[in-house]
Write an enzyme that holds these catalytic residues in place. Structure first.
Site, PDB file in Angstrom:
ATOM      1  N   ARG A  99      23.500  96.029  16.031  1.00  0.00           N
ATOM      2  CA  ARG A  99      24.363  95.694  14.881  1.00  0.00           C
ATOM      3  C   ARG A  99      25.552  96.637  14.731  1.00  0.00           C
ATOM      4  O   ARG A  99      26.695  96.212  14.587  1.00  0.00           O
ATOM      5  CB  ARG A  99      23.527  95.752  13.584  1.00  0.00           C
ATOM      6  CG  ARG A  99      22.508  94.695  13.487  1.00  0.00           C
ATOM      7  CD  ARG A  99      21.306  95.174  12.671  1.00  0.00           C
ATOM      8  NE  ARG A  99      20.159  94.386  13.023  1.00  0.00           N
ATOM      9  CZ  ARG A  99      19.434  94.582  14.135  1.00  0.00           C
ATOM     10  NH1 ARG A  99      19.707  95.562  14.970  1.00  0.00           N
ATOM     11  NH2 ARG A  99      18.436  93.798  14.410  1.00  0.00           N
ATOM     12  N   THR A 100      25.264  97.928  14.743  1.00  0.00           N
ATOM     13  CA  THR A 100      26.320  98.905  14.435  1.00  0.00           C
ATOM     14  C   THR A 100      27.380  98.897  15.530  1.00  0.00           C
ATOM     15  O   THR A 100      28.578  98.837  15.246  1.00  0.00           O
ATOM     16  CB  THR A 100      25.698 100.308  14.293  1.00  0.00           C
ATOM     17  OG1 THR A 100      24.550 100.215  13.442  1.00  0.00           O
ATOM     18  CG2 THR A 100      26.688 101.292  13.708  1.00  0.00           C
ATOM     19  N   LYS A 142      24.823 113.580  34.254  1.00  0.00           N
ATOM     20  CA  LYS A 142      25.003 114.565  35.343  1.00  0.00           C
ATOM     21  C   LYS A 142      25.074 115.980  34.791  1.00  0.00           C
ATOM     22  O   LYS A 142      25.526 116.905  35.458  1.00  0.00           O
ATOM     23  CB  LYS A 142      26.289 114.268  36.107  1.00  0.00           C
ATOM     24  CG  LYS A 142      26.337 112.908  36.750  1.00  0.00           C
ATOM     25  CD  LYS A 142      27.644 112.761  37.522  1.00  0.00           C
ATOM     26  CE  LYS A 142      28.169 111.355  37.487  1.00  0.00           C
ATOM     27  NZ  LYS A 142      29.592 111.290  37.742  1.00  0.00           N
ATOM     28  N   ARG A 162      26.874 107.616  17.746  1.00  0.00           N
ATOM     29  CA  ARG A 162      25.439 107.643  17.392  1.00  0.00           C
ATOM     30  C   ARG A 162      24.754 108.627  18.317  1.00  0.00           C
ATOM     31  O   ARG A 162      24.987 108.612  19.533  1.00  0.00           O
ATOM     32  CB  ARG A 162      24.817 106.258  17.534  1.00  0.00           C
ATOM     33  CG  ARG A 162      23.294 106.293  17.340  1.00  0.00           C
ATOM     34  CD  ARG A 162      22.678 104.944  17.235  1.00  0.00           C
ATOM     35  NE  ARG A 162      23.024 104.283  15.977  1.00  0.00           N
ATOM     36  CZ  ARG A 162      22.500 103.130  15.568  1.00  0.00           C
ATOM     37  NH1 ARG A 162      21.601 102.512  16.316  1.00  0.00           N
ATOM     38  NH2 ARG A 162      22.878 102.593  14.427  1.00  0.00           N
TER      39      ARG A 162
END
Ligand code: CP
Length: 334
Positions: free
Chosen positions: A80-81, A108, A130
């Site tokens: 959703r976000t 890496k 996020r």
């Protein structure tokens, strides 16, 4: 369709009835709702109304952020976000780059700060981030010239989710003053609960949280002051008595530590929002859930898809609210 430029902002190509009070806005980043005033939250909701009008047009696109680059940087899964930020940015004509953990040089060994520096060197104006660690977006905001939007950090905050929740409630009830909002579920691990507690109480709602004591966060009880004061009622039927809004949270199975719940079956028995329990709330009560929903665990399928549910509306409103936030950030703050 109205195409007269507003006094506010001609790039929105909309004539607003009252100009948006953008002078109250003071944010260069959106990290948490702790530092949002009532007037700033109201401005976000008013701006989202304007964006709703844009979204009601046959061509849902305005040139407001033409030439700006927005990067979505997600170190945790999201549907959703991430998608609603991408749509919001594209609707405002920004260039959008989507990055997820698996595609980053972090795999890496590159540090978070190096990744962010690289994004800034490549010209990112706004980074929507996020991260599984609480506080990561605050580090980013300290180091970068770009604006940072916290799209969920660990257990800490998810301010844009709370703002779309406030918008959805106001769309039905006009405002939040004096409404009884019950938040049921895994409060301890919920960044959505934390952000909603700040937003709802700033808007004048009475918040009750309902969960087993083991799923209460430190700092919520009345002896401590890490949160605004809320009521705690572990009995779901008593908590639901007279509720105007019932917000159900996902049981975050991926964040559970051992010993917090006797068993999933016991949690379902004691805390699932069922049709019969919902009868304790007001007849016109709204049922909300930030998603993703564990149907049959924290909420029964008939409630999740029932007449009181506004869960799908929350998702839809996420686009307008995130357009509003991108727009306000692009106008600048301190
Ligand atoms: N509510 C929410 O944050 O959903 P996503 O994880 O799908 O973004």
């Amino acid at each position: 369709m109205m195409t007269t430029p507003s006094k506010d902002d001609p790039t929105l190509l909309v004539k607003t009835e009252k100009p948006l009070a953008t002078s109250v806005w003071s944010h260069r980043h959106i990290l948490g709702l702790e530092d949002f005033t009532l007037k700033e939250i109201e401005l976000v909701l008013d701006t989202a109304d304007t964006m709703k009008e844009v979204l009601s047009r046959p061509i849902k696109r305005v040139p407001t952020l033409r030439g700006k680059t927005i990067v979505t940087l997600f170190y945790e899964p999201s549907t959703r976000t991430r998608v609603s930020f991408e749509l919001a940015a594209k609707n405002l004509s920004a260039d959008v780059v989507n990055l997820s953990a698996s595609s980053l040089s972090a795999t890496k060994g590159e540090s978070l700060v190096d990744t962010l520096d690289t994004l800034e060197s490549l010209g990112a104006d706004i980074v929507v981030m996020r991260h599984p660690h609480s506080g990561a977006p605050y580090i980013a905001a300290k180091y970068l010239k770009a604006s940072i939007i916290n799209a969920g950090d660990g257990w800490h905050a998810h301010p844009t989710q709370a703002l779309l929740d406030l918008y959805t409630i106001c769309a039905h009830r006009g405002n939040l003053k004096g409404l009884k909002v019950v938040i049921i579920g895994d409060i301890k691990h919920s960044r959505v609960a934390r952000s909603n507690i700040w937003g709802l109480t700033t808007m004048g709602a009475e918040v009750t949280v309902c969960c087993p004591f083991t799923l209460l966060p430190i700092g919520l009880d009345k002896e401590q002051h890490h949160f605004p004061k809320v009521s705690i009622q572990p009995d779901i039927e008593l908590a639901l008595e007279g509720a105007d809004v019932v917000m159900v949270l996902r049981l975050q199975l991926e964040r559970q530590q051992g010993g917090l719940l006797p068993s999933l079956r016991e949690y379902v028995k004691l805390y699932q929002l069922t049709d019969s329990r919902l009868k304790k709330a007001k007849a016109e009560a709204l049922v909300m859930h930030p998603g993703p929903v564990n149907e049959g665990i924290e909420i029964s399928p008939d409630v999740a898809h029932g007449p009181k549910s506004v869960i799908a509306e929350q998702v839809t409103n996420g686009v307008a609210v995130r357009m509003a936030l991108l727009y306000l950030l692009s106008r600048g703050g301190e």
